[in-house]
Write a protein that holds these residues in place. Structure first.
Motif, short mmCIF file in Angstrom:
data_model
loop_
_atom_site.label_atom_id
_atom_site.label_comp_id
_atom_site.label_asym_id
_atom_site.label_seq_id
_atom_site.Cartn_x
_atom_site.Cartn_y
_atom_site.Cartn_z
N ASN B 29 0.81 -1.22 0.00
CA ASN B 29 0.00 0.00 0.00
C ASN B 29 0.85 1.27 0.00
OD1 ASN B 29 -2.61 -1.11 -0.05
ND2 ASN B 29 -2.50 -1.54 2.15
N PHE B 30 1.94 1.25 -0.74
CA PHE B 30 2.82 2.42 -0.77
C PHE B 30 2.22 3.50 -1.64
CE2 PHE B 30 6.75 4.70 -0.46
CZ PHE B 30 6.86 5.37 -1.67
N TYR B 31 2.31 4.76 -1.16
CA TYR B 31 1.94 5.89 -1.99
C TYR B 31 3.11 6.85 -2.13
CZ TYR B 31 -0.63 9.63 -4.19
OH TYR B 31 -1.04 10.59 -5.09
N ALA B 32 3.71 7.23 -1.01
CA ALA B 32 4.83 8.19 -1.05
C ALA B 32 5.66 8.07 0.22
CB ALA B 32 4.32 9.62 -1.21
N LEU B 33 6.90 8.49 0.09
CA LEU B 33 7.81 8.54 1.22
C LEU B 33 8.38 9.95 1.26
CD1 LEU B 33 10.89 8.17 2.51
CD2 LEU B 33 9.03 6.84 3.50
N HIS B 34 8.20 10.61 2.41
CA HIS B 34 8.68 11.98 2.59
C HIS B 34 9.91 12.01 3.48
CE1 HIS B 34 4.67 14.24 1.69
NE2 HIS B 34 4.55 13.01 1.24
N TRP B 35 10.81 12.94 3.21
CA TRP B 35 11.92 13.23 4.11
C TRP B 35 11.83 14.71 4.53
CZ3 TRP B 35 15.32 10.08 6.46
CH2 TRP B 35 15.56 8.81 5.91
N TYR B 36 12.02 14.93 5.84
CA TYR B 36 12.01 16.29 6.38
C TYR B 36 13.24 16.50 7.24
CZ TYR B 36 7.13 16.62 4.95
OH TYR B 36 5.97 16.63 4.20
N ARG B 37 13.69 17.74 7.31
CA ARG B 37 14.77 18.12 8.21
C ARG B 37 14.19 19.07 9.24
NH1 ARG B 37 19.70 20.63 5.36
NH2 ARG B 37 18.20 22.24 4.79
N LEU B 89 13.68 13.35 9.56
CA LEU B 89 12.48 12.54 9.71
C LEU B 89 12.05 11.96 8.37
CD1 LEU B 89 10.35 15.08 11.79
CD2 LEU B 89 11.44 13.04 12.68
N CYS B 90 11.65 10.71 8.39
CA CYS B 90 10.98 10.18 7.22
C CYS B 90 9.53 9.93 7.57
CB CYS B 90 11.65 8.92 6.69
SG CYS B 90 11.45 7.45 7.71
N ALA B 91 8.68 9.96 6.57
CA ALA B 91 7.24 9.78 6.80
C ALA B 91 6.65 9.03 5.61
CB ALA B 91 6.55 11.12 6.98
N PHE B 92 5.82 8.05 5.93
CA PHE B 92 5.21 7.16 4.94
C PHE B 92 3.76 7.55 4.73
CE2 PHE B 92 4.39 3.19 2.82
CZ PHE B 92 3.18 2.71 3.30
N MET B 93 3.34 7.55 3.47
CA MET B 93 1.93 7.79 3.17
C MET B 93 1.37 6.58 2.45
SD MET B 93 0.02 10.93 1.15
CE MET B 93 0.52 12.19 2.31
N GLU B 94 0.25 6.05 2.95
CA GLU B 94 -0.38 4.88 2.36
C GLU B 94 -1.09 5.25 1.06
OE1 GLU B 94 -2.12 1.43 4.92
OE2 GLU B 94 -2.70 3.35 5.85
N LEU B 103 0.38 11.25 7.21
CA LEU B 103 1.77 10.84 7.22
C LEU B 103 2.07 10.07 8.51
CD1 LEU B 103 3.51 14.09 5.94
CD2 LEU B 103 3.39 11.90 4.73
N TYR B 104 2.73 8.92 8.34
CA TYR B 104 3.20 8.14 9.48
C TYR B 104 4.70 8.43 9.62
CZ TYR B 104 -1.13 5.45 8.95
OH TYR B 104 -2.45 5.06 8.86
N PHE B 105 5.06 9.11 10.69
CA PHE B 105 6.44 9.53 10.88
C PHE B 105 7.25 8.50 11.66
CE2 PHE B 105 7.08 13.83 9.39
CZ PHE B 105 5.79 14.29 9.20
N GLY B 106 8.52 8.38 11.29
CA GLY B 106 9.48 7.69 12.14
C GLY B 106 9.91 8.64 13.25
N ARG B 107 10.70 8.12 14.18
CA ARG B 107 11.12 8.96 15.31
C ARG B 107 12.32 9.85 14.98
NH1 ARG B 107 10.01 6.03 21.06
NH2 ARG B 107 7.92 5.27 20.54
#
Lengths: 112, 115
Positions: B29-37, B89-94, B103-107
């Motif tokens: 169910n992958f849609y996108a993967l975000h990276w944030y600083r 931070l990375c964040a997953f979008m279904e 967005l589901y964020f990692g720690r």
């Protein structure tokens, strides 16, 4: 171009009170999301509004609610505050929910 | 419960070192993967939005790769500078319609670059 504006920046409330936080997205952005960050936790999703409709809600109790106005500005309300609600609340906006999100500076809520 | 894991939790490097971090996410169910600083006392800032398997993005000295089939993304910083110090931070979008916009964020990985 103005960024995402959150008000107030800091807030101290007493247990049992309620609070309303405000978020003004970037002009033209239609999606507004809210996240909570507590010590030791990652950003936890609260809810997302798109075109004045709540499209998504995270696993938070019903005390947490929100709304979005026709100008895309959003408010988040927490009723019957608990000590555990002390956190940084971040708002983020996006044009179409699919691109990157622009975050505000957050509201730091302390419940005493 | 959807898990997004980031490693390492923290990293200390010398100026000029190259470094990389990992983000693991569900391979379905992958849609996108975000990276944030996210720099201290500032707002999270978007780095990349990645949507295709094999995607590679680059912004200055920072680049990222994506493997959706195995569920991981790498973020690379070449020649780290003290101003790169931040939490990444990375964040997953279904990819399901009802969950777009969430967005589901990692720690995060906290990077400190010493001069």
């Amino acid at each position: 171009k103005a960024g995402v504006t959150q008000t107030p920046r800091y807030l101290i409330k007493t247990r049992g009170q309620q609070v309303t936080l405000s978020c003004s997205p970037i002009s033209g952005h239609r999606s507004v999301s809210w996240y909570q960050q507590t010590p030791g936790q990652g950003l936890q999703f609260l809810f997302e509004y798109f075109s004045e409709t709540q499209r998504n809600k995270g696993n938070f109790p019903g005390r947490f609610s929100g709304r979005q106005f026709s100008n895309s500005r959003s408010e988040m309300n927490v009723s019957t505050l608990e000590l555990g609600d002390s956190a940084l609340y971040l708002c983020a906006s996006s044009f179409d929910r699919e691109g990157s999100y622009t975050f505000g500076s957050g509201t730091r809520l302390t419940v005493v | 419960i959807l898990n997004v894991e980031q490693s390492p939790q923290s990293l200390h490097v010398q100026e000029g070192d190259s470094t990389n971090f990992t983000c693991s996410f569900p391979s379905s169910n992958f849609y996108a993967l975000h990276w944030y600083r996210w720099e201290t006392a500032k707002s999270p800032e978007a780095l990349f939005v990645m949507t295709l398997n094999g995607d590679e993005k680059k912004k200055g000295r920072i680049s990222a790769t994506l493997n959706t089939k195995e569920g991981y993304s790498y973020l690379y910083i070449k020649g780290s500078q003290p101003e790169d110090s931040a939490t990444y931070l990375c964040a997953f979008m279904e990819g399901r319609g009802s969950t777009l916009g969430r967005l589901y964020f990692g720690r995060g990985t906290q990077l400190t670059v010493w001069p």
